[in-house]
Motif scaffolding. Structure first.
Motif, PDB file in Angstrom:
ATOM      1  N   MET A1075       0.892  -1.132   0.028  1.00 51.67           N
ATOM      2  CA  MET A1075       0.055  -0.082  -0.104  1.00 51.67           C
ATOM      3  C   MET A1075       0.954   1.287   0.164  1.00 51.67           C
ATOM      4  N   ILE A1076       1.755   1.158   0.997  1.00 48.95           N
ATOM      5  CA  ILE A1076       2.713   2.613   1.047  1.00 48.95           C
ATOM      6  C   ILE A1076       3.525   2.528  -0.117  1.00 48.95           C
ATOM      7  N   ARG A1077       3.906   1.603  -0.857  1.00 50.35           N
ATOM      8  CA  ARG A1077       4.958   1.764  -1.950  1.00 50.35           C
ATOM      9  C   ARG A1077       4.026   2.239  -3.224  1.00 50.35           C
ATOM     10  N   SER A1078       2.736   1.774  -3.309  1.00 49.20           N
ATOM     11  CA  SER A1078       2.001   2.104  -4.399  1.00 49.20           C
ATOM     12  C   SER A1078       1.586   3.464  -4.298  1.00 49.20           C
ATOM     13  N   ARG A1079       1.329   4.096  -3.195  1.00 51.83           N
ATOM     14  CA  ARG A1079       0.910   5.469  -2.968  1.00 51.83           C
ATOM     15  C   ARG A1079       2.183   6.475  -3.117  1.00 51.83           C
ATOM     16  N   THR A1080       3.403   5.965  -2.722  1.00 54.77           N
ATOM     17  CA  THR A1080       4.532   6.995  -2.784  1.00 54.77           C
ATOM     18  C   THR A1080       5.367   6.675  -3.909  1.00 54.77           C
ATOM     19  N   GLY A1081       5.329   5.361  -4.433  1.00 61.02           N
ATOM     20  CA  GLY A1081       6.162   5.206  -5.467  1.00 61.02           C
ATOM     21  C   GLY A1081       7.884   5.044  -5.037  1.00 61.02           C
ATOM     22  N   ASP A1082       7.886   5.099  -3.556  1.00 61.49           N
ATOM     23  CA  ASP A1082       9.199   4.820  -3.032  1.00 61.49           C
ATOM     24  C   ASP A1082       9.455   3.385  -2.607  1.00 61.49           C
ATOM     25  N   SER A1083      10.106   2.472  -3.427  1.00 61.23           N
ATOM     26  CA  SER A1083      10.351   1.174  -2.832  1.00 61.23           C
ATOM     27  C   SER A1083      11.397   0.844  -1.738  1.00 61.23           C
ATOM     28  N   SER A1084      11.916   1.816  -1.407  1.00 61.10           N
ATOM     29  CA  SER A1084      13.028   1.875  -0.027  1.00 61.10           C
ATOM     30  C   SER A1084      12.159   1.778   1.129  1.00 61.10           C
ATOM     31  N   VAL A1085      10.651   2.202   1.191  1.00 52.49           N
ATOM     32  CA  VAL A1085       9.962   2.337   2.509  1.00 52.49           C
ATOM     33  C   VAL A1085       9.496   0.903   2.474  1.00 52.49           C
ATOM     34  N   SER A1086       9.461   0.509   3.743  1.00 49.57           N
ATOM     35  CA  SER A1086       8.764  -1.008   4.005  1.00 49.57           C
ATOM     36  C   SER A1086       8.265  -1.110   5.390  1.00 49.57           C
ATOM     37  N   VAL A1087       7.351  -1.986   5.752  1.00 44.43           N
ATOM     38  CA  VAL A1087       6.595  -2.456   6.790  1.00 44.43           C
ATOM     39  C   VAL A1087       7.187  -3.735   7.213  1.00 44.43           C
ATOM     40  N   PHE A1088       7.578  -4.114   8.482  1.00 43.42           N
ATOM     41  CA  PHE A1088       7.973  -5.328   8.797  1.00 43.42           C
ATOM     42  C   PHE A1088       7.514  -5.382  10.412  1.00 43.42           C
ATOM     43  N   PRO A1089       6.712  -6.722  10.603  1.00 43.56           N
ATOM     44  CA  PRO A1089       6.574  -6.672  12.231  1.00 43.56           C
ATOM     45  C   PRO A1089       7.822  -7.518  12.990  1.00 43.56           C
ATOM     46  N   TYR A1090       7.831  -6.872  14.080  1.00 44.04           N
ATOM     47  CA  TYR A1090       8.800  -7.444  15.138  1.00 44.04           C
ATOM     48  C   TYR A1090       8.376  -7.892  16.289  1.00 44.04           C
ATOM     49  N   SER A1091       8.756  -9.178  16.790  1.00 42.94           N
ATOM     50  CA  SER A1091       8.519  -9.570  18.228  1.00 42.94           C
ATOM     51  C   SER A1091       9.691 -10.211  18.661  1.00 42.94           C
ATOM     52  N   VAL A1092       9.688 -10.224  20.058  1.00 46.86           N
ATOM     53  CA  VAL A1092      10.943 -10.780  20.423  1.00 46.86           C
ATOM     54  C   VAL A1092      11.279 -12.174  20.359  1.00 46.86           C
ATOM     55  N   PHE A1093      10.392 -12.881  19.997  1.00 49.20           N
ATOM     56  CA  PHE A1093      10.563 -14.386  19.532  1.00 49.20           C
ATOM     57  C   PHE A1093      10.754 -14.678  18.178  1.00 49.20           C
ATOM     58  N   TYR A1094      10.488 -13.708  17.138  1.00 44.45           N
ATOM     59  CA  TYR A1094      10.737 -14.097  15.789  1.00 44.45           C
ATOM     60  C   TYR A1094      11.910 -14.427  15.375  1.00 44.45           C
ATOM     61  N   VAL A1095      12.950 -13.922  16.037  1.00 47.09           N
ATOM     62  CA  VAL A1095      14.249 -14.592  15.563  1.00 47.09           C
ATOM     63  C   VAL A1095      14.712 -15.913  15.877  1.00 47.09           C
ATOM     64  N   PHE A1096      13.666 -16.574  17.003  1.00 53.43           N
ATOM     65  CA  PHE A1096      14.101 -17.961  17.153  1.00 53.43           C
ATOM     66  C   PHE A1096      13.120 -18.956  16.395  1.00 53.43           C
ATOM     67  N   TYR A1097      12.100 -18.138  16.025  1.00 53.05           N
ATOM     68  CA  TYR A1097      11.068 -19.164  15.202  1.00 53.05           C
ATOM     69  C   TYR A1097      11.086 -19.034  13.648  1.00 53.05           C
ATOM     70  N   GLU A1098      11.699 -18.019  13.249  1.00 52.71           N
ATOM     71  CA  GLU A1098      11.822 -17.770  11.953  1.00 52.71           C
ATOM     72  C   GLU A1098      12.155 -19.222  11.168  1.00 52.71           C
ATOM     73  N   GLN A1099      13.021 -20.042  11.738  1.00 57.59           N
ATOM     74  CA  GLN A1099      13.530 -21.213  11.035  1.00 57.59           C
ATOM     75  C   GLN A1099      12.390 -22.190  10.721  1.00 57.59           C
ATOM     76  N   TYR A1100      11.516 -21.993  11.434  1.00 60.98           N
ATOM     77  CA  TYR A1100      10.542 -23.057  11.333  1.00 60.98           C
ATOM     78  C   TYR A1100       9.421 -22.828  10.192  1.00 60.98           C
ATOM     79  N   LEU A1101       9.528 -21.532   9.706  1.00 59.39           N
ATOM     80  CA  LEU A1101       8.475 -21.108   8.617  1.00 59.39           C
ATOM     81  C   LEU A1101       9.239 -21.867   7.242  1.00 59.39           C
ATOM     82  N   THR A1102      10.425 -22.050   7.470  1.00 63.71           N
ATOM     83  CA  THR A1102      10.961 -22.802   6.070  1.00 63.71           C
ATOM     84  C   THR A1102      11.837 -24.184   6.420  1.00 63.71           C
ATOM     85  N   MET A1103      11.347 -24.737   7.578  1.00 65.30           N
ATOM     86  CA  MET A1103      12.206 -25.895   8.247  1.00 65.30           C
ATOM     87  C   MET A1103      12.036 -27.094   7.021  1.00 65.30           C
TER      88      MET A1103
END
Length: 1305
Positions: A1075-1103
Motif C-alpha cells: 500500500m505505501i509503495r503504491s501510493r508513494t512510488g518509493d520502494s525503499s520504504v517498507s513495513v515489517f513486524p517485530y516481536s522478541v520471539f521472531y528470531v528464534f522461530y523464523e527457522q520453522y517457517l522454512t524448516m
C-alpha cells in the motif's frame, strides 16, 4: 518471552485512566422542578470541596437569565443550540464546563459524531433554560445564609438518547492504550460489560473523583418529569458535511470483513489420511510386481567365464566373453566406461599400496611429523570462540529476522528485559465471596489474604535488592521525566496484583471481614484503568494473574479473573543496544537469581510454589547444562573407546592373548580420532570461525563412527590377509591398504563433500557443524593414512616378535600365531550370509523394508516442527520449571511492533492519511488495516489493534492545555507547568491538523510530554517515547525517520502458534508495504513486524524446505563422488543413494513415532545421519563392485562376508554402548535428540547396510566390470599365484575366490 506485554504499561493512559473519570462533566447539574425554569445558577463551592478539584452549583428556582458576555464564546463553541439565550448558567459555570468537558472530548473527539452527541446532554444539564422539566434536586446543603448548594439530582434522559449516544461512542479508541474509550469511561465495567445505563451511572457516581455530587440518570416519566431527548446522530454520519467517524472508531463505518479463508484441512482420501492411502497403494503395486518377478521370471543369468551353477535371479550381468589370462589387453569386450572404471580402480590401488609401504617403512618419522602437525593445528584451540547466544546459533546473520531485530534494536532500543515470578498455592482452599447482587463466587486459592501478604513481602524484598545496582537504576519507569527528579523504586513499572491496593497491606488487613478485600479484585480486573498502581499506570489482569483461561480460550475483559490459580510478578528492566550499558542490569539480575534460589529453598512458605526467571537465565542455564552433561559425554566416549581398544584384537589361544590383543593400537586409533577433532577446532580457531556446543558434543561421535569403521576394516583385512613369503611387514601393510584404501577414500570423500556442501546452510549452527565435521573427517582420513598406518606397522612388528601388548618390553612364548577367521567373521560366513541369501528370505526382506519405507513416508509429513523451550533445559533447572509454569499459567500474548522504515515525510497530509486511523484517513491506511486485522484474531493472531502515535499527536495538538513552552528560551515545558506559555498550535485544513512547520516543531514536545489526568491525557512520552525515531535539524525541527506501532499477539502456547503468528504478521506487513509503495512510488520504504520471539522461530517457517535442501545436497554430493570414484559406476552410485535415502526417511518415521520434532538440532543430526549412512553402504557396495562370482547373489554373499563383520563391529557395536549412556543424561535435549536419534541412526543404518543392502545388490547390483576382473587376473599371474586383493587363506592353502582362479598355490 513471557514478559512481553510490558509495553502496554507505557501507556500515557496512566493519566488517561483517571481523566476519564473527569466525566464529572456531570458536574453541571441543575435542581428545582419549576416548569420552564432553572434549578441552579452560578457556582457555590466551599474551599475544601474546591481543593478536591470539584465545583458545585447554587440552587436557584427561577427563570433563565441572559447570556453573560464572558460565557458567550464557550456556549457558542460547546453548546451552540443555546447560543441565543437565555440560559441557566453563568460565566463561572461555563468556565467549569469548558475545563472539564475538554477532558472527555480529548478522548471522544476522534469521533465528532460521538462527542457532539455526548455534549448535548451535558449542555442540556448545565445551561438549558428549562431544567425543571427533566431535572429534580433530591439533596442539598446550605452554602450560606441565602443559598443552598446541590448535592444530588435526578436527571431524566430518554432511553433513545442514552442508547444512541452510547452506540455512537462504544467503539471510539484510545490509541495510546490500545483500548476502547469505554474502558476508561465506564468504570469497573469496562467496554466489555458496559451498557448505556452503566455508562451514565458511572458518570454520575459521586464516589468517582471530581464528580461534584450524585447524578441519578433515569429514563422514566416519574415525578411528572419528561425525560430530555436531545437529538443524536449515528457515528457513521458526519457533522455539517464532514465525513463520519472512521472504521476504527465506528463499527458502522466499517465495510463487511472479507470472508475468512476456509480452515486448513489435512490431506485425506475417502476420509482416511491421504499419504497413508497413497503409500498403501504403492506398496501393494510394488509387492505384486516384485513377487511376480521373483517367482515367475526365471531368466538364466549370464556370468563371466563360466555358466552359472544355480541361483538364477533377475540380473543383467553381461554375456560371457571369451578372453583368457594370457591376453595382455584384458577383456576385449569391455566398454569405455568399464575400462575407465577399471583404470581408476587400478590407479587407486597402486597409489594406496605405494603409500602404505612408504608410511609403514618409516613409522617413527611419520608419527613424529604427525604429532608436530597435530600440536601445531591444535594450538589454535587457544583462539576458539564458543557461541552460546541462541540468536547467534539458530538465526542466520543475513536472515530477515536478524536484520529486522538489528534494525529495531538500533533505532528504538531492544525490547525490555523481563524478570518474572509465577506464584501458585499448595493445599489452600478456594475462597467464598458474595458480591453486591448476592451472587456467590469462588475465588482462586491464590487470593487467600495470608498468601497475598506473603507475595507482597516477597515483592518488597526484591525491590530492596542490590548494592551497586538497585532496581531504580535499571527499571522501566515510563512516567518519569527530567522535570520530576531522579527515578525512585516507586516509579518502576511493576506488574503485580498489589498495584491495585497501592502496595499497602492495610488495604487488605482492614477489609478481611466477609473477604471484602476481594471487591477490589473484581473492580480492578473489570477495568484496570480505574485502579492505577503507585507508578502511575495500570496493572493489567492478564499480566498479573494466571491460570484462569481454559485451553484455547482467548483472553477478554470478561475472562474469569477471579478464578486465577497463579499470581505473577513482573519486573521490567530497561534494555540497551550498547551492551556496555547492560552491566548494572546483569549485576542486579545475578543477585536476583541468587536471592530467589535461596528463597525457594529456605524461606518459601509451605503453601506456596514458585517458578522464576530473569532475562539472562536461559543463556546461563544453557552454559550450565553443557557443563553438567560433560561427564555423561565422557562416560559415553570412554565406553566406545574401551570397546574399540579391546575388540580390534583377534584372540586365538589363551597363551597368545596378551600378544594378539591390540589395546595399544586401538587406543592409538581413538587418539587419532580425537586428534582430528582437535585439529579441526584449532584450524577454525585460527580462522576465527566460532564453535558451538553442538560441535563439541556431536562431532567426536561422528568422527568416531567414521574413523573407527575404517580402522576396523584396515586391521581386520590385514588379519585375514597373511603375509606372503619373503614379504616384509611394510609391503604387507601396503598391500592391505591397497585393497581397502579405495573404499576408505570413497567413504571419506563422500562424507567430506557432503558436509562441506552442507555448510551452504543459512543456519549458523548447521553451517558451523558442517564445516567443523568436514575438516575433522578430512584430517581423520589423512591421519589414518599416515599415523595409524605407522602405528599398525609398529604393532605388527611387536606381534611378530611375540611381545605383550601395552607391556611391550615383556616377551611371550614363541608359539605360532593361530590362523583362522575371527568369530564374528565366521558367524557371518557360515550362518548369517547363507541364511540371508535364500530366495524366500531375500524376497521377505525386500517386502518388509519397502513396507517400512512406505509407512515412514506416510507419517513423515506429520512430524511436528519446532522445539519446545522446556526441552532445552535440564531436569533440575529452575528455568525448566518456569517454562512449564509459563505454558500453564500465562494468559496474555507477546507484543508485536509494526515498524515503518524511514523515508516518509510525516508532515505531509497525504502521508499522514496513509498512516493514521481517524477521520480523513485513508480507508486502507496502516492503522486501519491493523485494526481490521485485529478484528480477526483467529487468522491474524492480533489480539488488539496497535496504537498510533500519529492519531494521539493530532488530539494532543488540538488541546490548548497540552502544548507548553518556556517563554525564556522557547524550549519544551510539561503540560503541568503553570508558569509556562501555551503553544496554541493553529489547526489548518478540513482535517484540523498542525501545519507542516508546526508538525515538525511540536512532535518532539508531544514525545516528551507525560499525560496528566487533569490537563492533558494525550501526552505521548509514556506510550511513544521510543516509538518515533527522529533527528533534529535547525535545533527545532524534527525529521522523523523510523516509527513503530505496537499491538499484541493472541495467547501463544506451542511452537506452531509462535511461527504461525509470525507468518500472519508478515502477511499483514506485506500488504502494508504494498500500500505505501503504491501510493508513494518509493520502494525503499517498507513495513515489517517485530516481536522478541521472531528470531528464534523464523527457522520453522522454512524448516521443511531447508531440511529437504540439506538432505538433497548431501545425497547428491554422495552420488556424484561415488559415481566418480567407483569408475563411473552408475548402478553402484544409485544403490548407495537409494539405501541412504531409505535410512534417512525411516529415521523421519522414527521421529514421528518417538515424538522427536523437526528443528535445527534434529536437522544437524539428519545431516550427520547421511554421513554415517555412507559407512554402512559404501564399503559393501565397493566390495561388491570388485567381486567376481557366478551371480549377483554370490557376489553379494562374498561382499557381505568380507565387509559385514567389520561394519557391524566397527560402527554398530562401537556406538551402541555409548548411545545407551546418553539416555541417562540430565539434559532433555540429549535424551530426545541425541539418545533417540543416535540410537535410530545406528540401528537403522546397521539394518539397511547388513540386511537390506546385500539383498538389493543380489537383485539389482552393478554388473561385473570385465576389465576390473582382467586386471585382477593379471595381478595374480604376476606373482605366480592367483593372490590378488580378493584372495584368502584357509587351512594353509589358497582357495579359489573367483571361478576364474584356476591356479593353486
Amino acid at each position: 518471552m513471557a514478559g512481553v506485554n510490558i509495553k502496554a504499561l507505557r501507556l500515557s493512559s496512566s493519566s488517561i485512566y483517571v481523566c476519564l473519570i473527569l466525566f464529572l462533566l456531570s458536574e453541571y447539574v441543575p435542581s428545582v422542578t419549576s416548569e420552564g425554569h432553572c434549578i441552579w445558577y452560578g457556582t457555590c463551592t466551599p474551599d475544601k470541596v474546591k481543593a478536591q478539584g470539584k465545583n458545585t452549583y447554587c440552587q436557584y428556582d427561577g427563570p433563565p437569565k441572559p447570556i453573560q458576555e464572558a460565557s458567550r464564546a464557550v456556549i457558542e463553541q460547546l453548546c451552540p443550540e443555546y447560543a441565543n439565550g437565555p440560559v441557566c448558567c453563568d460565566s463561572s459555570q461555563t468556565d467549569v464546563l469548558k475545563s472539564n468537558i475538554q477532558i472527555a472530548l480529548n478522548i471522544l473527539d476522534r469521533c465528532p459524531s460521538c462527542s457532539d452527541n455526548f455534549k448535548r446532554h451535558i449542555c442540556a444539564m448545565t445551561c438549558a433554560p428549562n431544567h425543571s422539566e427533566y431535572l429534580k434536586v433530591v439533596k442539598t446543603e446550605p452554602y450560606n445564609n441565602e443559598t443552598n448548594r446541590i448535592l444530588a439530582i435526578d436527571y431524566h434522559l430518554s432511553a433513545a438518547y442514552m442508547e444512541g449516544t452510547f452506540t455512537s461512542c462504544a467503539n471510539v479508541q484510545m490509541p495510546s492504550t490500545g483500548q476502547s474509550a469505554m474502558d476508561l469511561m465506564c468504570g469497573q465495567w469496562g467496554s466489555a460489560s458496559c451498557t448505556p445505563q452503566r455508562w451514565f451511572d458511572f458518570m454520575g457516581d459521586v464516589t468517582v473523583p471530581q464528580v461534584p455530587f450524585q447524578i441519578n440518570y433515569k429514563n422514566g416519566t416519574e415525578d411528572g418529569l419528561t425525560p430530555a431527548d436531545p437529538k443524536t446522530r449515528p457515528c457513521n454520519e458526519g457533522i455539517e458535511g464532514q465525513p463520519g467517524c472512521s472504521c476504527m472508531d465506528c463499527a458502522a463505518s466499517c465495510p463487511a470483513p472479507p470472508a475468512p479463508p476456509p480452515p486448513h484441512r489435512p490431506f485425506s482420501i475417502a476420509g482416511a489420511d491421504g499419504y497413508a492411502v497413497i503409500m498403501a497403494i504403492v506398496f501393494v503395486i510394488f509387492t505384486t510386481l516384485f513377487l511376480s518377478g521373483v517367482y515367475c521370471c526365471n531368466t538364466p543369468e549370464n556370468i563371466v567365464g563360466v555358466v552359472s551353477e544355480g541361483n538364477q535371479e533377475m540380473t543383467t550381468n553381461p554375456t560371457s566373453v571369451g578372453w583368457s589370462v594370457d591376453q595382455p589387453d584384458g577383456a576385449t569386450g569391455a566398454t569405455f566406461f568399464e575400462r575407465l572404471g577399471a583404470e581408476t580402480e587400478t590407479k587407486l590401488e597402486d597409489f594406496f599400496q605405494w603409500w602404505g609401504c612408504l608410511m609403514a617403512s618409516r613409522p617413527w618419522i611419520v608419527l613424529f611429523v604427525g604429532l608436530c602437525a597435530i600440536v601445531g593445528l591444535g594450538f589454535g584451540i587457544r583462539h576458539m570462540q564458543v557461541t552460546t547466544n541462541p540468536v547467534e546459533l539458530w538465526a542466520s546473520p543475513t536472515s530477515r529476522s536478524r536484520y529486522e531485530r538489528n534494525y529495531f534494536d538500533s533505532h528504538f532500543e531492544p525490547f525490555y528485559r523481563t524478570e518474572m515470578i509465577i506464584i501458585t498455592s499448595k493445599g489452600l482452599p478456594k475462597i467464598e465471596y458474595t458480591d453486591d447482587d448476592g451472587k456467590q463466587m469462588l475465588f482462586g486459592p491464590v487470593y487467600n489474604s495470608t498468601f497475598m501478604l506473603d507475595v507482597l513481602n516477597l515483592q518488597n524484598k526484591i525491590m530492596a535488592l542490590g548494592n551497586n545496582s538497585r532496581i531504580e537504576d535499571i527499571c522501566f519507569a515510563p512516567l518519569t521525566s527530567p522535570f520530576r527528579g531522579p527515578v525512585t523504586a516507586g516509579d518502576c513499572a511493576i506488574q503485580s496484583l498489589w498495584g491495585w491496593y497501592g502496595n499497602d497491606p492495610d488495604e487488605v488487613l482492614d477489609s478481611l471481614e466477609d473477604n471484602e478485600y476481594l471487591r477490589r479484585i473484581l473492580e480492578c480486573t473489570k477495568n484496570p484503568y480505574t485502579c492505577l498502581a503507585p507508578w502511575g499506570g495500570p496493572v493489567l489482569p492478564g499480566v498479573a494473574l494466571g491460570g484462569f483461561l481454559a485451553p484455547g480460550e482467548p483472553l477478554a475483559s470478561t475472562s474469569r479473573f477471579h478464578e486465577a490459580n497463579a499470581l505473577i510478578l513482573t519486573f521490567i528492566v530497561n534494555n540497551h543496544y550498547d551492551k556496555d550499558k547492560l552491566k548494572p542490569a546483569l549485576e542486579w539480575e545475578e543477585e536476583y537469581i541468587k536471592f530467589m534460589t535461596n528463597y525457594t529453598a529456605n524461606e518459601m512458605p509451605p503453601y506456596m510454589d514458585i517458578a522464576y526467571t530473569s532475562e539472562r537465565s536461559i543463556e546461563d542455564e544453557l552454559e550450565k547444562t553443557s557443563k553438567s552433561d560433560v561427564y555423561t559425554i565422557l562416560v559415553s566416549y570412554f565406553i566406545m573407546f574401551a570397546y574399540v581398544a579391546i575388540s580390534l584384537g583377534r584372540y586365538t589361544t589363551c597363551s597368545r592373548l596378551l600378544i594378539d590383543s591390540k589395546v595399544t593400537l586401538g587406543l592409538g586409533g581413538v587418539l587419532i580420532v580425537l586428534a582430528s577433532v582437535v585439529c579441526s577446532i584449532g584450524i577454525f580457531g585460527y580462522a576465527g570461525v566460532p564453535a558451538t556446543l553442538i560441535i563439541v558434543e556431536v562431532i567426536p561421535f561422528l568422527v568416531l563412527a567414521v574413523g573407527v569403521d575404517n580402522i576396523f576394516i584396515l586391521v581386520q583385512t590385514g588379519q585375514r590377509e597373511p603375509r606372503r613369503p619373503n614379504e616384509t611387514v611394510a609391503e604387507h601393510i601396503g598391500r592391505t591398504l591397497g585393497q581397502v584404501g579405495p573404499s576408505m577414500f570413497l567413504t571419506s570423500a563422500s562424507e567430506c563433500t557432503c558436509f562441506f556442501l552442507g555448510a551452504l546452510s543459512d543456519m549458523p549452527a548447521v553451517r558451523a557443524f558442517a564445516l567443523y565435521a568436514g575438516v575433522a573427517l578430512l584430517v581423520d582420513f589423512l591421519l589414518q593414512l599416515t599415523c595409524f598406518v605407522a602405528l599398525l606397522a609398529i604393532d605388527t612388528h611387536r606381534q611378530n616378535a611375540n611381545r605383550f601388548d601395552v607391556l611391550c618390553c615383556i616377551g611371550g612364548t614363541k608359539s605360532e600365531a593361530g590362523g583362522g577367521e575371527g568369530a564374528l567373521y565366521g558367524l557371518f560366513r557360515h550362518l548369517y550370509v547363507p541364511f540371508l541369501m535364500k530366495r524366500e528370505v531375500r524376497a521377505a526382506v525386500m517386502i518388509i523394508f519397502f513396507a517400512w519405507l512406505c509407512s515412514s513416508v506416510a507419517v513423515a509429513p506429520h512430524i511436528d516442527i519446532g522445539l519446545d523451550q522446556e526441552l532445552s533445559m535440564p531436569q533440575d533447572s529452575f528455568q525448566l520449571k518456569y517454562f512449564q509454569y509459563l505454558n500453564k499459567y500465562l494468559n496474555i500474548g507477546p507484543p508485536v511492533y509494526f515498524v515503518v522504515t524511514e523515508g516518509l515525510n510525516y508532515s505531509h497530509t497525504d502521508t499522514q492519511n496513509m498512516i493514521c486511523g481517524t477521520r480523513y484517513c485513508n480507508d486502507d491506511s496502516l492503522t486501519m488495516q491493523l485494526y481490521s486485522a485485529s478484528r480477526m484474531p483467529n487468522i491474524s493472531y492480533l489480539a488488539q489493534p496497535p496504537n498510533s502515535w500519529l492519531d494521539d499527536f493530532f488530539d494532543w495538538s488540538g488541546n490548548r492545555e497540552c502544548c507548553k513552552y518556556f517563554e525564556s528560551n522557547s524550549s519544551f515545558c510539561p503540560n503541568t507547568g503553570s508558569s509556562c506559555k501555551k503553544c496554541n498550535i493553529p489547526l489548518v485544513g478540513p482535517e484540523q491538523r498542525p501545519s507542516e512547520s508546526d508538525f515538525e516543531r511540536y512532535v518532539p514536545y508531544f514525545l516528551q510530554d507525560n499525560p496528566d489526568q487533569s490537563t492533558c491525557v494525550k501526552g505521548g512520552h509514556a506510550a511513544y517515547a521510543q516509538a518515533v525515531n527522529y533527528k533534529l535539524y535547525n535545533r527545532t525541527r524534527a525529521d522523523i525517520k523510523a516509527t513503530f506501532y505496537q499491538g499484541y499477539h493472541t495467547v501463544l502456547k506451542s511452537s506452531r502458534d509462535y511461527y504461525s503468528a509470525m507468518r500472519a504478521a508478515r502477511s499483514v506487513a506485506a500488504n502494508l508495504t504494498d500500500m505505501i509503495r503504491s501510493r508513494t512510488g518509493d520502494s525503499s520504504v517498507s513495513v515489517f513486524p517485530y516481536s522478541v520471539f521472531y528470531v528464534f522461530y523464523e527457522q520453522y517457517l522454512t524448516m521443511w524446505p531447508d531440511t529437504l535442501k540439506s538432505m538433497g545436497i548431501s545425497v547428491l554430493s554422495i552420488f556424484i563422488v561415488t559415481f566418480l570414484l567407483m569408475g563411473f559406476d552408475l548402478f553402484s552410485a544409485l544403490v548407495v543413494v537409494i539405501t541412504i535415502t531409505m535410512i534417512v526417511v525411516n529415521i523421519g518415521g522414527l521421529m514421528y513415532w518417538w515424538g522427536i520434532s523437526l528443528n535445527a538440532v534434529s536437522l544437524v543430526n539428519l545431516v550427520m545421519a547421511v554421513g554415517i549412512a555412507v559407512e554402512f553402504c559404501s564399503h559393501l557396495v565397493h566390495c561388491f563392485s570388485v567381486c567376481g562370482g557366478d551371480s549377483r547373489v554370490d557376489r553379494a554373499a562374498t561382499a557381505l562376508t568380507r565387509m559385514g563383520s567389520s561394519v557391524l563391529s566397527g560402527i554398530t557395536l562401537t556406538k551402541f554402548g555409548g548411545i545407551i549412556v546418553l539416555g541417562t543424561a540430565n539434559s532433555q535435549i540429549f535424551q530426545v535428540f541425541y539418545f533417540r536419534m543416535y540410537l535410530g541412526i545406528v540401528l537403522f543404518g546397521a539394518a539397511h547396510g547388513l540386511i537390506f543392502l546385500p539383498v538389493m545388490l543380489s537383485f539389482i547390483g552393478s554388473p561385473v566390470n570385465k576389465q576390473k576382473l582382467a586386471n585382477q587376473m593379471l595381478r595374480g599371474k604376476e606373482v605366480g599365484v592367483a593372490e590378488t586383493s580378493l584372495t584368502r587363506v584357509s587351512d594353509g592353502q589358497y582357495y579359489r575366490q573367483y571361478i576364474f582362479d584356476a591356479v593353486r598355490a
